[in-house]
Design a protein around this motif. Structure first.
Motif, PDB file in Angstrom:
ATOM      1  N   ALA A 146      -4.141   6.939  -6.015  1.00 28.67           N
ATOM      2  CA  ALA A 146      -4.713   6.384  -7.246  1.00 28.67           C
ATOM      3  C   ALA A 146      -5.597   5.183  -6.939  1.00 28.67           C
ATOM      4  N   LEU A 147      -5.153   4.333  -6.010  1.00 28.50           N
ATOM      5  CA  LEU A 147      -5.933   3.153  -5.647  1.00 28.50           C
ATOM      6  C   LEU A 147      -7.275   3.547  -5.027  1.00 28.50           C
ATOM      7  N   GLU A 148      -7.267   4.626  -4.244  1.00 33.64           N
ATOM      8  CA  GLU A 148      -8.504   5.087  -3.610  1.00 33.64           C
ATOM      9  C   GLU A 148      -9.556   5.467  -4.641  1.00 33.64           C
ATOM     10  N   ARG A 149      -9.087   5.905  -5.811  1.00 33.74           N
ATOM     11  CA  ARG A 149     -10.002   6.419  -6.837  1.00 33.74           C
ATOM     12  C   ARG A 149     -10.199   5.438  -7.992  1.00 33.74           C
ATOM     13  N   ALA A 150      -9.830   4.182  -7.779  1.00 32.42           N
ATOM     14  CA  ALA A 150      -9.909   3.199  -8.864  1.00 32.42           C
ATOM     15  C   ALA A 150     -11.224   2.433  -8.812  1.00 32.42           C
ATOM     16  N   ARG A 151     -11.831   2.237  -9.966  1.00 30.34           N
ATOM     17  CA  ARG A 151     -13.018   1.396 -10.049  1.00 30.34           C
ATOM     18  C   ARG A 151     -12.644  -0.082 -10.021  1.00 30.34           C
ATOM     19  N   LEU A 152     -11.444  -0.386 -10.571  1.00 27.79           N
ATOM     20  CA  LEU A 152     -10.970  -1.775 -10.612  1.00 27.79           C
ATOM     21  C   LEU A 152      -9.468  -1.766 -10.346  1.00 27.79           C
ATOM     22  N   VAL A 153      -9.005  -2.654  -9.473  1.00 27.36           N
ATOM     23  CA  VAL A 153      -7.586  -2.715  -9.114  1.00 27.36           C
ATOM     24  C   VAL A 153      -7.015  -4.068  -9.535  1.00 27.36           C
ATOM     25  N   ILE A 154      -5.967  -4.019 -10.353  1.00 26.50           N
ATOM     26  CA  ILE A 154      -5.263  -5.217 -10.799  1.00 26.50           C
ATOM     27  C   ILE A 154      -3.811  -5.100 -10.373  1.00 26.50           C
ATOM     28  N   ILE A 155      -3.283  -6.128  -9.742  1.00 25.39           N
ATOM     29  CA  ILE A 155      -1.886  -6.145  -9.323  1.00 25.39           C
ATOM     30  C   ILE A 155      -1.133  -7.193 -10.135  1.00 25.39           C
ATOM     31  N   GLU A 156      -0.049  -6.756 -10.764  1.00 23.44           N
ATOM     32  CA  GLU A 156       0.851  -7.653 -11.490  1.00 23.44           C
ATOM     33  C   GLU A 156       1.998  -8.004 -10.546  1.00 23.44           C
ATOM     34  N   VAL A 157       2.094  -9.264 -10.167  1.00 23.96           N
ATOM     35  CA  VAL A 157       3.062  -9.702  -9.174  1.00 23.96           C
ATOM     36  C   VAL A 157       4.337 -10.193  -9.855  1.00 23.96           C
ATOM     37  N   ALA A 158       5.483  -9.669  -9.408  1.00 19.51           N
ATOM     38  CA  ALA A 158       6.766 -10.098  -9.979  1.00 19.51           C
ATOM     39  C   ALA A 158       7.874  -9.849  -8.979  1.00 19.51           C
ATOM     40  N   GLU A 159       8.920 -10.624  -9.068  1.00 15.25           N
ATOM     41  CA  GLU A 159      10.117 -10.417  -8.269  1.00 15.25           C
ATOM     42  C   GLU A 159      11.174  -9.712  -9.115  1.00 15.25           C
ATOM     43  N   GLY A 160      12.160  -9.138  -8.443  1.00 17.42           N
ATOM     44  CA  GLY A 160      13.246  -8.454  -9.155  1.00 17.42           C
ATOM     45  C   GLY A 160      13.475  -7.052  -8.641  1.00 17.42           C
ATOM     46  N   ASN A 161      12.410  -6.362  -8.232  1.00 16.73           N
ATOM     47  CA  ASN A 161      12.552  -5.050  -7.621  1.00 16.73           C
ATOM     48  C   ASN A 161      12.930  -5.207  -6.147  1.00 16.73           C
ATOM     49  N   PRO A 162      13.603  -4.222  -5.563  1.00 12.00           N
ATOM     50  CA  PRO A 162      13.922  -4.315  -4.133  1.00 12.00           C
ATOM     51  C   PRO A 162      12.669  -4.171  -3.281  1.00 12.00           C
ATOM     52  N   TYR A 163      12.665  -4.846  -2.121  1.00 10.95           N
ATOM     53  CA  TYR A 163      11.602  -4.631  -1.142  1.00 10.95           C
ATOM     54  C   TYR A 163      11.973  -3.386  -0.349  1.00 10.95           C
ATOM     55  N   CYS A 164      11.096  -2.383  -0.360  1.00  5.26           N
ATOM     56  CA  CYS A 164      11.426  -1.101   0.262  1.00  5.26           C
ATOM     57  C   CYS A 164      10.509  -0.807   1.435  1.00  5.26           C
ATOM     58  N   CYS A 165      11.127  -0.543   2.579  1.00  5.73           N
ATOM     59  CA  CYS A 165      10.379  -0.175   3.774  1.00  5.73           C
ATOM     60  C   CYS A 165       9.811   1.234   3.574  1.00  5.73           C
ATOM     61  N   GLY A 166       8.655   1.474   4.177  1.00  8.08           N
ATOM     62  CA  GLY A 166       8.077   2.801   4.037  1.00  8.08           C
ATOM     63  C   GLY A 166       6.703   2.905   4.638  1.00  8.08           C
ATOM     64  N   MET A 167       6.164   4.120   4.619  1.00 13.00           N
ATOM     65  CA  MET A 167       4.840   4.392   5.148  1.00 13.00           C
ATOM     66  C   MET A 167       3.791   4.056   4.088  1.00 13.00           C
ATOM     67  N   GLU A 168       2.932   3.095   4.385  1.00  8.41           N
ATOM     68  CA  GLU A 168       1.887   2.677   3.449  1.00  8.41           C
ATOM     69  C   GLU A 168       2.459   2.435   2.053  1.00  8.41           C
TER      70      GLU A 168
END
Length: 445
Positions: A146-168
């Motif tokens: 989805a990010l590859e095909r986005a004209r504009l990218v907005i990230i909402e930053v927040a804590e509370g979710n687990p940090y998850c290891c993974g590929m990309e």
């Protein structure tokens, strides 16, 4: 669009300013489950009177969405979902959302080949790490595509979710146009109701078929989770996991030492999944745990990847099966209730795996307006969507038994399925099968 920042120059702005970039007729992408934005959602909802025909792509909404709650008649925003949660289903009943038919593992390819570019993609992520990455948490899926095909990218930053290891499993600051500060709050949990007697009966039958070094895919729902509970007693050795969804049941198997994954051919030694929904205890177990690999859904789900593992076992729910073996798992007539998800892809991948097995499970009956109804039927309910075709179905399991439909003729299938229907409905089902020539008279098997 004229709103993009210079590469690598993401700017911190307020949610209201970010929502101000939206104009009528745009396509927005809110992502999936834990990645769906909250403060942007509220800021955008406040602009409803100024906007019309804003289309929002989403999946598995775990919290009420302000754009829907504050626009009950759908004059300004419309919601499209790749897979319904309970909340999405209720919005569908109100005419506020529509389902997008998909095989979940193909969605990254849909973004890259078939979807028009998203005007704005807005994902909620964890705060940026020292290397400039915003982690998606337990929700990788198709977010990179989805990010590859986005004209504009907005990230909402927040804590509370687990940090998850993974590929990309995240987005780099160099790919971001704007950052907004979100609200720190715990990850939404998915309740796990206690298993019913039928769940346990079905789970025992399936668990008895799972041997050492099997590679499991566990679907959503009480019955698949009940299988995990039964495996704690059967205790097969060296289980591997390659599953679209990570559940509490899988986490329990891991914590009890039954999941090793050393015999997996794909991602050996890792629990591979594309998203997780469950309890706080499960999220705590995922946090910074390098034994778990949160991957894109085409990695976990595409049959050509699944089949590379030996002894794959897929376990999924359905709601209705006809006497030829067609499984309807996502709708009640024209009322959509969930989605195709990864069921068909894992059924096919498990069958193609060396020593693989796929199980479709269901209770034999349900109650409607106080009257028991059979889930095994001559004909599917009009409007019901076939999720898994008859030619793909392997094992079907109810509390009354298990049958394998592979290699069976139509008459053999009908007789096998009748044998695991509720006893109160077997005579009528057999009569219907003869009447409609599914079972020829004078032939025995």
């Amino acid at each position: 669009m004229g709103l993009r920042t210079a590469k690598g120059k993401a700017r911190l702005i307020k949610a209201e300013e970010a929502a101000g970039f939206v104009t009528s007729g745009m396509w927005l992408d809110f992502g999936t489950s834990l990645c769906q934005p909250d403060v942007f959602d509220k800021a955008l909802a406040a602009r409803a009177p100024e906007l019309s025909n804003v289309k929002i792509r989403s999946c598995l909404s775990m919290r009420p969405r302000a754009v829907l709650e504050q626009d009950p008649d759908g004059h300004h925003f419309y919601w499209f979902s790749h897979h319904f949660s309970g909340y999405d289903r209720r919005q569908h009943d109100k005419g506020r959302t529509s389902y997008q038919p998909v095989n979940l593992g193909e969605i990254p390819d849909y973004y890259r080949r078939f979807y028009a570019p998203m005007d704005i993609v807005i994902f909620k992520c964890l705060p940026m790490d020292k290397d400039g990455w915003f982690n998606f948490s337990a929700s990788n899926l198709w977010h990179r595509a989805a990010l590859e095909r986005a004209r504009l990218v907005i990230i909402e930053v927040a804590e509370g979710n687990p940090y998850c290891c993974g590929m990309e499993n995240g987005v780099h600051i160099s790919e971001v146009d704007y950052i907004i500060q979100g609200e720190n709050q715990p990850a939404p949990e998915l309740p796990n109701p206690p298993p019913t007697e039928n769940d346990v009966a079905v789970a025992k039958l399936i668990a008895s078929e799972i041997g050492d070094n099997s590679c499991l895919q566990i679907g959503i729902g009480g019955m698949p989770n009940a299988v995990c509970a039964q495996l704690l007693h059967a205790a097969p050795k060296g289980l591997g996991i390659q599953s679209e969804m990570l559940t509490d049941g899988i986490m329990t198997l891991y914590e009890k030492g039954l999941v090793k994954g050393d015999h997996k051919q794909v991602d050996p030694g890792k629990v591979a999944y594309s998203f997780a929904l469950g309890s706080k205890a499960m999220y705590d177990g995922l946090h910074n745990n390098e034994d778990f690999n949160c991957c894109a859904v085409d990695f976990t789900n595409l049959p050509q990847n699944v089949m590379k593992n030996d002894r794959v076992v897929s376990i999924n729910n359905t709601t209705q099966v006809d006497l030829q073996g067609q499984c309807a798992s996502e709708s009640d007539g024209h009322r959509h209730i969930s989605g195709t998800g990864g069921q068909l892809q894992f059924v096919r991948g498990a069958y193609a795996s060396s020593g693989g097995k796929s199980f479709i499970c269901l209770s034999s009956t349900y109650t409607k307006r106080g009257e028991p109804k059979s889930r095994i039927v001559l004909n599917l309910t009009p409007g019901n969507i076939v999720t898994t075709p008859r030619s793909d179905v392997m094992y079907v399991v109810t509390e009354y038994g298990m049958v394998n439909l592979k290699g069976k003729t139509v008459p053999e299938r009908a007789l096998a399925l009748i044998s695991i229907a509720h006893p109160d409905f077997r005579e009528e089902l057999e009569r219907q099968a003869y009447e409609h020539r599914l079972i020829p008279r004078g032939v025995t098997f």
